[in-house]
Write an enzyme that holds these catalytic residues in place. Structure first.
Site, PDB file in Angstrom:
ATOM      1  N   GLU A   1      53.817  36.677   4.054  1.00  0.00           N
ATOM      2  CA  GLU A   1      54.005  37.007   2.725  1.00  0.00           C
ATOM      3  C   GLU A   1      54.070  38.565   2.340  1.00  0.00           C
ATOM      4  OE1 GLU A   1      51.329  34.795   0.105  1.00  0.00           O
ATOM      5  OE2 GLU A   1      52.172  35.723  -1.644  1.00  0.00           O
TER       6      GLU A   1
ATOM      7  N   HIS B   1      48.331  21.516  24.951  1.00  0.00           N
ATOM      8  CA  HIS B   1      48.934  20.120  25.187  1.00  0.00           C
ATOM      9  C   HIS B   1      50.052  19.777  24.109  1.00  0.00           C
ATOM     10  CE1 HIS B   1      45.386  19.527  27.816  1.00  0.00           C
ATOM     11  NE2 HIS B   1      44.687  20.251  27.138  1.00  0.00           N
TER      12      HIS B   1
ATOM     13  N   LYS C   1      56.652  30.439  -8.690  1.00  0.00           N
ATOM     14  CA  LYS C   1      55.865  30.170  -9.720  1.00  0.00           C
ATOM     15  C   LYS C   1      56.571  30.122 -11.152  1.00  0.00           C
ATOM     16  CE  LYS C   1      51.696  32.368  -7.654  1.00  0.00           C
ATOM     17  NZ  LYS C   1      50.537  33.406  -7.955  1.00  0.00           N
TER      18      LYS C   1
HETATM   19  O1  PA5 Z   1      48.771  36.836  -1.695  1.00  0.00           O
HETATM   20  C1  PA5 Z   1      49.242  36.646  -2.798  1.00  0.00           C
HETATM   21  O2  PA5 Z   1      49.132  37.456  -3.712  1.00  0.00           O
HETATM   22  C2  PA5 Z   1      49.185  35.048  -3.004  1.00  0.00           C
HETATM   23  O3  PA5 Z   1      49.317  34.270  -2.069  1.00  0.00           O
HETATM   24  C3  PA5 Z   1      48.315  34.621  -4.072  1.00  0.00           C
HETATM   25  O4  PA5 Z   1      46.883  34.610  -3.427  1.00  0.00           O
HETATM   26  C4  PA5 Z   1      48.239  32.923  -4.525  1.00  0.00           C
HETATM   27  O5  PA5 Z   1      49.850  32.905  -4.921  1.00  0.00           O
HETATM   28  C5  PA5 Z   1      47.380  32.783  -5.615  1.00  0.00           C
HETATM   29  O6  PA5 Z   1      47.473  33.504  -6.440  1.00  0.00           O
HETATM   30  P1  PA5 Z   1      46.331  33.793  -7.735  1.00  0.00           P
HETATM   31  O7  PA5 Z   1      45.135  34.330  -6.787  1.00  0.00           O
HETATM   32  O8  PA5 Z   1      46.929  34.701  -8.790  1.00  0.00           O
HETATM   33  O9  PA5 Z   1      46.061  32.328  -8.174  1.00  0.00           O
END
Ligand code: PA5
Length: 417
Positions: free
Chosen positions: A267, A293, A406
């Site tokens: 990410e 395995h 989202k």
């Molecule tokens: O790294 C990130 O910003 C995302 O993966 C968030 O952690 C994830 O989308 C959840 O978001 P939030 O903490 O705003 O609910």
């Protein structure tokens, strides 16, 4: 202790010297943004935040009645606590993660819990994530139905210091709320209350965890020869033409750690660079010895398209000797050895076999699996990722692709009225 081993990558020391200017420039560029609003580098300071740690400890002591801890959160709001709790839980409190929206497991969980003994922790930096809000609606309803006005004592939120739906709910209802600092993003938040609060209930050694993370901070800023995160960032940079970055951990207790790393790496680094080019490598989770395995067949004989990181503990926290049992003479080669010796032999054999197969592979040795070494490793990997962001010309701290998903989900639901 965390130690890098590059014995199967000859010439790495020369590469390190040759790339010194590039690496030091990347570090300087990153550190120049420290303290800037919106740079999202607050994770660097989390290991020093002893005040928050004190508050969390106090809250833990005030709530000795908790037998079940439900974490509502997803992505960076769940993967870190899940990985660390699995490794270090020692309190008898049972943990449950609602990091999905599948009805049946949630219904079963609600039916199995005693609301009087359950603490629900809703975790969301934005306070706007559909999965977390959906879980919160269900759990709020459940708490109110079973506890009446007392429900407030059973819900604690971890969220942005100022904005978002969770902060507003906490303000309106007088709920206990812990802050994820403004300059800390989801996947860099494991050492904020996102991770520390559940871990306090799990009974993990938080001082040691943060002490380890401080060690990574020290190394990140050290001269190049001692800067482990700059070295491993260079390893990934040199192998950026290989599309897959395997992260293989030889520890059952660390079984969820690869998932945490996958999110951090993919990410943060999989996106368009400043010129609009698509960059990034795909992190692939693996677990030893189970994947010997399974995936190791591919790693040994499939395409040479991977850089593999093996995380190997060097000594056990506890060990079990393998007794000689007369009924099983075929296992004679194991008699008198210990389980850890077997694990270590398997890790070393895999390491060597992968190198001999022509894969690019290095190891990170942990002196043992402990909160100290894992705090160090987590913070090390965050530094590695941040350095790679600089080297690859991407902002490691945004996630436009995730945000789009989202927004589209919300648009679909709103379209249905
Ligand atoms: O790294 C990130 O910003 C995302 O993966 C968030 O952690 C994830 O989308 C959840 O978001 P939030 O903490 O705003 O609910």
């Amino acid at each position: 202790m965390l130690r890098l081993d590059t014995r199967f990558l000859p010439g790495f020391s020369e590469e390190l010297k040759a790339h010194a200017p590039l690496l030091l420039e990347a570090r300087e560029a990153l550190l120049a943004k420290r303290g800037q609003k919106g740079a999202m580098l607050g994770w660097m300071d989390l290991p020093e935040d002893t005040e928050t740690l004190r508050e969390i400890r106090r809250f833990r002591e005030q709530n000795p009645w908790v037998e079940d801890f439900v974490l509502l959160g997803i992505g960076g709001s769940a993967l870190g606590p899940k990985a660390l709790e699995a490794a270090f839980a020692d309190s008898g409190v049972r943990f449950h993660y609602v990091d999905h929206v599948e009805p049946e497991p949630i219904r079963k969980l609600l039916q199995s819990l005693n609301p009087h003994k359950t603490l629900v922790n809703a975790v969301s930096k934005s306070g706007a994530t559909a999965e977390t809000l959906a879980g919160l609606l269900l759990f709020l309803d459940w708490l109110k139905a079973h506890l009446g006005e007392a429900w407030r004592r059973h819900l604690v939120v971890t969220t942005d210091p100022k904005g978002g739906a969770l902060r507003a709910l906490a303000g309106r209802e007088g709920l206990r709320a812990f802050a994820i600092p403004e300059e800390v993003g989801g996947r860099f938040s494991v050492l904020s209350p996102v991770g520390l609060l559940p871990l306090a209930f799990a009974g993990a050694d938080l001082d040691a965890l943060l002490m380890g993370a401080r060690k990574a901070n020290e190394q990140a800023l050290a001269p190049l020869e001692e800067s482990l995160p700059l070295k491993t960032a260079l390893l990934h940079h040199l192998h950026r033409h290989l599309p897959i970055a395997v992260f293989m951990v030889y520890s059952e207790r660390l079984r969820y750690l690869p998932a945490w790393f996958v999110q951090l790496h993919d990410e943060s680094l999989g996106k368009r660079d400043q010129e609009g080019r698509r960059v990034g490598t795909t992190a692939l989770p693996a677990l030893g010895p189970q994947d010997q395995h399974a995936q190791v067949q591919l790693f040994r004989e499939g395409p040479l398209d991977k850089l593999l990181t093996l995380v190997i503990p060097e000594s056990p926290v506890e060990d079990l000797p393998l007794p000689p049992v007369g009924e099983l003479p075929e296992a004679g080669y194991l008699f008198g050895k210990t389980l850890f010796r077997l694990l270590k032999a398997e890790a070393e054999a895999t390491y060597q076999a992968l190198a001999e197969a022509g894969q690019r592979v290095y190891a990170l040795y942990l002196s043992e699996v402990s909160p100290y070494t894992i705090g160090w490793l987590l913070q090390h990997l965050m530094w590695q990722t941040a350095f790679l962001g600089e080297l690859w010309g991407v902002n490691a701290f945004d996630q436009p692709g995730v945000e789009l998903g989202k927004r589209l989900t919300r648009a679909f639901l709103e379209g249905e009225g």
